[in-house]
Write an enzyme that holds these catalytic residues in place. Structure first.
Site, short mmCIF file in Angstrom:
data_model
loop_
_atom_site.label_atom_id
_atom_site.label_comp_id
_atom_site.label_asym_id
_atom_site.label_seq_id
_atom_site.Cartn_x
_atom_site.Cartn_y
_atom_site.Cartn_z
CB CYS A 2 41.54 28.31 46.49
SG CYS A 2 40.98 28.37 48.11
NE ARG A 27 42.08 25.95 41.39
CZ ARG A 27 43.42 25.57 40.58
NH1 ARG A 27 43.50 24.56 39.87
NH2 ARG A 27 44.77 25.56 41.51
CG ASN A 104 45.31 28.74 45.47
OD1 ASN A 104 45.03 27.89 46.70
ND2 ASN A 104 46.17 28.11 44.27
N GLY A 105 46.20 28.81 48.74
CA GLY A 105 47.61 28.65 49.97
C GLY A 105 47.83 28.66 51.22
CD GLU A 490 41.89 4.40 42.03
OE1 GLU A 490 42.61 4.87 42.43
OE2 GLU A 490 41.35 5.44 40.82
CE LYS A 494 38.50 7.44 42.22
NZ LYS A 494 39.65 6.86 41.67
CD GLU A 497 37.45 9.02 45.21
OE1 GLU A 497 37.91 10.53 44.97
OE2 GLU A 497 38.06 8.33 44.23
CG HIS A 513 47.90 -14.08 55.45
ND1 HIS A 513 48.76 -15.12 56.07
CD2 HIS A 513 48.03 -14.25 54.46
CE1 HIS A 513 49.11 -15.94 55.77
NE2 HIS A 513 49.41 -15.57 54.54
CE LYS A 616 40.65 16.74 39.53
NZ LYS A 616 40.49 15.05 39.37
C1 F6R Z 1 41.13 10.27 43.72
C2 F6R Z 1 41.95 11.25 43.74
C3 F6R Z 1 42.76 11.74 44.41
C4 F6R Z 1 44.29 12.47 43.71
C5 F6R Z 1 45.41 12.34 44.68
C6 F6R Z 1 46.68 13.50 43.57
O1 F6R Z 1 39.84 10.15 42.95
O2 F6R Z 1 41.89 11.98 42.64
O3 F6R Z 1 43.40 10.09 45.22
O4 F6R Z 1 44.69 11.16 42.84
O5 F6R Z 1 44.86 13.73 45.86
O6 F6R Z 1 45.46 14.14 43.17
P1 F6R Z 1 47.36 14.50 41.83
O7 F6R Z 1 47.32 13.87 40.68
O8 F6R Z 1 46.65 15.77 41.54
O9 F6R Z 1 48.81 14.77 42.27
#
Ligand code: F6R
Length: 621
Positions: A2, A27, A104-105, A490, A494, A497, A513, A616
């Site tokens: 938020c 956000r 927010n929260g 990773e 990517k 997501e 395995h 985010k």
């Molecule tokens: C994936 C991504 C998320 C963040 C995760 C942790 O591309 O961005 O997996 O890495 O939500 O977020 P932070 O680093 O802000 O704690």
């Protein structure tokens, strides 16, 4: 998650607030809303489910003239309590329309408060936890000891709330005043001339002012056009705040000519890695940003835990390779969401490294708190100056890559890896497991990496072309060994997501395995090859793995060091990256995987900055 903003000043508040929401939309984008005050007895509110564009259309239809005023606030939502609908969109108003709130929260004790209000005959009109706050303030203002006093009414309610929240209140009878409070979630004040701002992050107001103040835990700020006053929840002034000057420019928070922030952020990686290193080698020694840990403590640790989520967790997996190799300290890497629930063995000789781009992730924050309760010392790696995780840690290393707006971590990931190396070298230096000239040598090699990352970016057209060929595949597998394994994880994350595709990363040695059963004709497999010089054994083993999968019909896309000709016969597609020291190769091999995922997602028609269902900063567990 938020994004919230508040403005008091002389400008058209609606314009300021909507612009701020646009910059903070990363956000959360389940709904957006504004509240504008112009001295009328009711606050003008518009709110709409979905993207900000929906709200803007609604405002245009309602007539922006109905939202004239120089005080306002706005909200962009990532839904927690209540579905992402119009009725649950913020701001929420009391039944008279005189009081409004954005939040927010999570208000954890909303259920008894809701019951209390309903028993008193108040009709709540949303499914949110937030709405209780606005009715409570309204009632506190109407009768009782705080009647007629807006700030005292808000304080009396804040003291009753449990959970993590940033709350912003406005009252129609006080059109030039905003009351905002924070507990655990972020809130910064922007200090202008004749105008004041509050927001979840500084991108909301950097267009107007560079002077900001970060609020501490359980603090309340009251802003008017002429200034701000900070107190605790009991109204006591003199509480510590942190004034700072914003060194991000507006362009840094905008797309810089790219279609998506993510593409801009991928390109910013060489600069991010370079910036993250600047100033950390001084007088022949590695230095951290905020070190509240004595060298003696660094020497006495007997164990390291790394805690993080998502991509930051993958960066953490890489920290293990460097820290163990350089310091001989055992390192365990844990998902923050699992860490505190399994009762890890921690004490004052344990170092916990918490990695978080946002510095707000609830799971990581709670892991930090758990570690501190057990007397462990915490070092944070964070991209957000002054966020909660670094504030609660004993030492901090900032990844200096500017705001990351694209929801998928790219430049944050690369700079987190870089910061891990600095932590490893700082430990090795303090413990004497590396000679000073060896530390200096590693640092010099790190300093050479940004240029190599820039060279990898030149492979983008080739990577995109390959990505388009495989954009309609139903599954993509990623294989790596040693440091290439977290890179494979990773790369798969990517793709999942961004492109909503089934993707999985495996350690090459695990193939036989189980995962090899997935291989079928035409299945794309991306392989991250180790350097043939650096890790010759692993190189030949992974080469055997490629042969095995190719023999079973897989289409191989191989990322390998320039000049690694042995791999050529087994690569249907070969992406070459410059040679680099073994531990540092992930800074290079990750980049094509980011470009690949972005291109596949774009080919499939998706918004790569705002993948579905994601936000985010994840400030709820
Ligand atoms: C994936 C991504 C998320 C963040 C995760 C942790 O591309 O961005 O997996 O890495 O939500 O977020 P932070 O680093 O802000 O704690």
């Amino acid at each position: 998650m938020c994004g919230i903003v508040g403005y008091v000043g002389y400008r058209d508040a609606l314009g300021v607030v909507v612009d701020a929401l646009r910059r903070m939309e990363y956000r959360g984008y389940d709904s957006a809303g504004v509240a504008i005050l112009d001295g009328a007895s009711e606050i003008a509110v518009e709110r709409k489910a979905g993207r900000l564009a929906n709200l803007e259309a609604e405002l245009a239809e309602a007539g922006v003239a109905n939202f004239a005023g120089t005080t306002g606030m706005g909200h962009t939502r990532w839904a927690t309590h209540g579905a992402p609908t119009d009725r649950n969109a913020h701001p929420h108003r009391d039944t008279t329309g005189a009081v409004a709130v954005v939040h927010n929260g999570i208000i954890e004790n909303f259920a008894p408060l809701r019951h209390e209000l309903e028993s008193a005959g108040v009709e709540l009109r949303s499914d949110t936890d937030t709405e209780v706050a606005v009715h409570l303030v309204s009632r506190a203002y109407t009768s009782g000891p705080t009647a007629g006093d807006f700030v005292a009414s808000a304080l009396s309610v804040l003291r009753r709330l449990e959970g993590a929240f940033t709350l912003v209140f406005t009252h129609a009878e006080h059109p030039g005043t905003i009351v905002a409070a924070r507990r655990s979630t972020p809130l910064v004040v922007g200090v202008g001339k004749g105008e004041m701002f509050i927001a979840s992050d500084v991108t909301a107001f950097i267009e107007y002012t560079r002077d900001a103040v970060e609020l501490g835990q359980d603090q309340v700020v009251v802003i008017t056009a002429d200034g701000y006053a900070v107190t605790d929840f009991d109204g006591n002034s003199g509480v510590p705040t942190r004034p700072f000057t914003i060194d991000w420019d507006l362009a840094a928070a905008e797309k810089g000519g790219h279609d998506y922030f993510m593409l801009k952020e991928i390109e910013e990686q060489p600069a991010g890695v370079a910036e993250t290193l600047i100033g950390h080698f001084d007088n022949g020694r590695i230095v951290l940003d905020e070190q509240r840990l004595a060298d003696q403590e660094l020497r006495e640790f007997d164990k390291v835990f790394v805690v993080a989520c998502g991509s930051s967790y993958h960066a953490g997996l890489l920290a293990k390779y460097a820290i163990e190799h350089w310091t001989r300290l055992p390192v365990e890497v844990e998902l923050a969401s699992e860490f505190r629930y399994r009762d890890p063995v921690l004490d004052r000789s344990t170092l916990v490294v918490a990695i978080s781009q946002s510095g707000e992730t609830a799971d990581t924050l709670e892991a930090v708190r758990h570690a501190k309760e057990q007397k462990a010392r915490v070092l944070a790696i964070c991209n957000t100056n002054g966020a909660q995780i670094p504030r609660e840690s004993d030492a901090v290393l900032y990844t200096r890559t500017g705001p990351e707006i694209g929801v998928a971590s790219t430049k944050a990931f690369l700079t987190q890896i870089t910061a891990n190396y600095l932590v490893g070298l700082a430990l090795a230096q303090a413990r004497g497991t590396k000679y000073p000239d060896e530390v200096a040598g590693e640092f010099a090699q790190l300093e050479a990496m940004p240029e190599l990352v820039a060279r990898v970016l030149e492979t983008a057209p080739q990577v995109r072309e390959i990505a388009r060929r495989f954009a309609r595949a139903s599954t993509v597998l990623f294989l790596g060994r040693h440091v290439g394994y977290p890179v494979a994880l990773e790369g798969a994350l990517k793709l999942k997501e961004l492109a909503y595709m089934h993707a999985e990363g495996f350690a090459g040695g695990e193939l036989k395995h189980g995962p090899i059963a997935l291989i079928e004709d035409g299945l794309p497999v991306i392989v991250v090859m180790p350097s043939p010089k650096g890790r010759a054994v692993l190189h030949s083993k992974l080469l055997s793995n490629i042969r095995e999968i190719q023999a079973r019909g897989a289409r191989t896309i191989v990322i390998a060091e320039e000049g690694d000709d042995t791999v050529r016969p087994f690569a249907d597609h070969l992406i070459e990256i410059p040679a680099a020291p073994t531990l540092f190769q992930p800074l290079l091999s990750t980049v094509p995987l980011q470009i690949f995922a972005a291109e596949v997602a774009q080919t499939r028609g998706y918004d790569i900055d705002k993948p579905r269902n994601l936000a985010k900063s994840v400030t709820v567990e």
